[in-house]
Design an enzyme around this catalytic site. Structure first.
Site, PDB file in Angstrom:
ATOM      1  N   ILE A   1      51.641 -21.672 -59.909  1.00  0.00           N
ATOM      2  CA  ILE A   1      51.807 -22.758 -60.469  1.00  0.00           C
ATOM      3  C   ILE A   1      50.542 -23.727 -60.651  1.00  0.00           C
ATOM      4  O   ILE A   1      49.596 -24.274 -60.334  1.00  0.00           O
ATOM      5  CB  ILE A   1      52.034 -23.857 -58.864  1.00  0.00           C
ATOM      6  CG1 ILE A   1      53.222 -23.484 -58.661  1.00  0.00           C
ATOM      7  CG2 ILE A   1      51.993 -25.087 -59.997  1.00  0.00           C
ATOM      8  CD1 ILE A   1      53.968 -24.417 -57.295  1.00  0.00           C
ATOM      9  N   PRO A   2      49.873 -22.782 -61.971  1.00  0.00           N
ATOM     10  CA  PRO A   2      48.207 -23.435 -63.162  1.00  0.00           C
ATOM     11  C   PRO A   2      48.199 -24.836 -62.684  1.00  0.00           C
ATOM     12  O   PRO A   2      49.593 -25.284 -62.995  1.00  0.00           O
ATOM     13  CB  PRO A   2      48.303 -22.499 -63.698  1.00  0.00           C
ATOM     14  CG  PRO A   2      50.074 -21.768 -64.209  1.00  0.00           C
ATOM     15  CD  PRO A   2      50.403 -21.625 -62.660  1.00  0.00           C
ATOM     16  N   HIS A   3      47.912 -25.698 -63.067  1.00  0.00           N
ATOM     17  CA  HIS A   3      47.694 -27.365 -62.976  1.00  0.00           C
ATOM     18  C   HIS A   3      46.567 -27.803 -63.206  1.00  0.00           C
ATOM     19  O   HIS A   3      45.638 -27.033 -62.749  1.00  0.00           O
ATOM     20  CB  HIS A   3      48.418 -27.993 -61.378  1.00  0.00           C
ATOM     21  CG  HIS A   3      48.132 -27.434 -60.252  1.00  0.00           C
ATOM     22  ND1 HIS A   3      47.926 -26.692 -59.612  1.00  0.00           N
ATOM     23  CD2 HIS A   3      47.182 -28.087 -59.813  1.00  0.00           C
ATOM     24  CE1 HIS A   3      47.137 -26.634 -58.886  1.00  0.00           C
ATOM     25  NE2 HIS A   3      46.772 -28.207 -58.575  1.00  0.00           N
ATOM     26  N   ALA A   4      46.565 -29.003 -63.854  1.00  0.00           N
ATOM     27  CA  ALA A   4      45.494 -29.571 -63.968  1.00  0.00           C
ATOM     28  C   ALA A   4      45.873 -30.836 -64.428  1.00  0.00           C
ATOM     29  O   ALA A   4      46.714 -31.848 -64.873  1.00  0.00           O
ATOM     30  CB  ALA A   4      44.728 -28.947 -65.174  1.00  0.00           C
TER      31      ALA A   4
ATOM     32  N   LEU B   1      51.577 -27.065 -64.707  1.00  0.00           N
ATOM     33  CA  LEU B   1      51.796 -28.799 -64.794  1.00  0.00           C
ATOM     34  C   LEU B   1      50.563 -29.470 -64.716  1.00  0.00           C
ATOM     35  O   LEU B   1      49.949 -29.069 -65.188  1.00  0.00           O
ATOM     36  CB  LEU B   1      51.883 -28.493 -63.309  1.00  0.00           C
ATOM     37  CG  LEU B   1      51.680 -30.852 -62.916  1.00  0.00           C
ATOM     38  CD1 LEU B   1      53.779 -31.378 -63.373  1.00  0.00           C
ATOM     39  CD2 LEU B   1      52.484 -30.758 -61.102  1.00  0.00           C
TER      40      LEU B   1
END
Length: 153
Positions: free
Chosen positions: A63-66, A101
């Site tokens: 779940i890569p997110h920033a 996300l």
């Protein structure tokens, strides 16, 4: 679709990628395609977060997110990999499903609620397997739409 995050049909894809970096670049490209977000800025944000520790969630999911100044609500992308990629996940398993996300820079609680919604979804073995077994991106989107609409009700 869901109070926690937006997911558009064009934000769901499948692909064959060779490395974690390839996956992150494809996630950024999906954000650009689906939400008209600058892919370079999206990639930089995701890479900064990834340097803090792998977003490999476990069970073959990342779940890569920033945070991003280019969105006004949390937005998501979903990428299913045709062959698993090493993602330095805590459980050591390579990744097959990647939920990206991006949330507004000041969306503290909204970002956490969106991450929680995604993590609940991918912890459900039946839902995760259904996404992995779906014939194409359109079917994956339909599965997610049904799930997210039910959760929002």
């Amino acid at each position: 679709m869901n109070a926690n995050f937006q997911l558009l049909p064009e934000a769901v894809a499948t692909g064959r990628l060779e490395s974690k970096q390839d996956v992150l670049e494809q996630v950024a490209a999906l954000f650009a395609r689906a939400y008209a977000i600058d892919s370079t800025q999206a990639l930089e944000g995701i890479e900064v977060r990834e340097k803090l520790g792998s977003t490999g969630f476990g069970n073959g999911v990342a779940i890569p997110h920033a945070r991003s100044s280019e969105v006004n609500r949390p937005v998501a992308v979903l990428l299913r990999l045709e062959s698993p990629v090493d993602f330095d996940a805590a459980d050591g398993m390579p990744v097959e499903l990647v939920f990206g996300l991006l949330s507004p820079e000041n969306a503290g609680a909204a970002h956490l609620h969106a991450l929680a919604a995604i993590s609940r979804l991918v912890r459900d073995d039946a839902k995760r397997e259904a996404l992995l077994d779906a014939p194409d991106a359109e079917a994956m989107f339909a599965l997610l739409s049904n799930h997210l609409d039910r959760d929002a009700a």
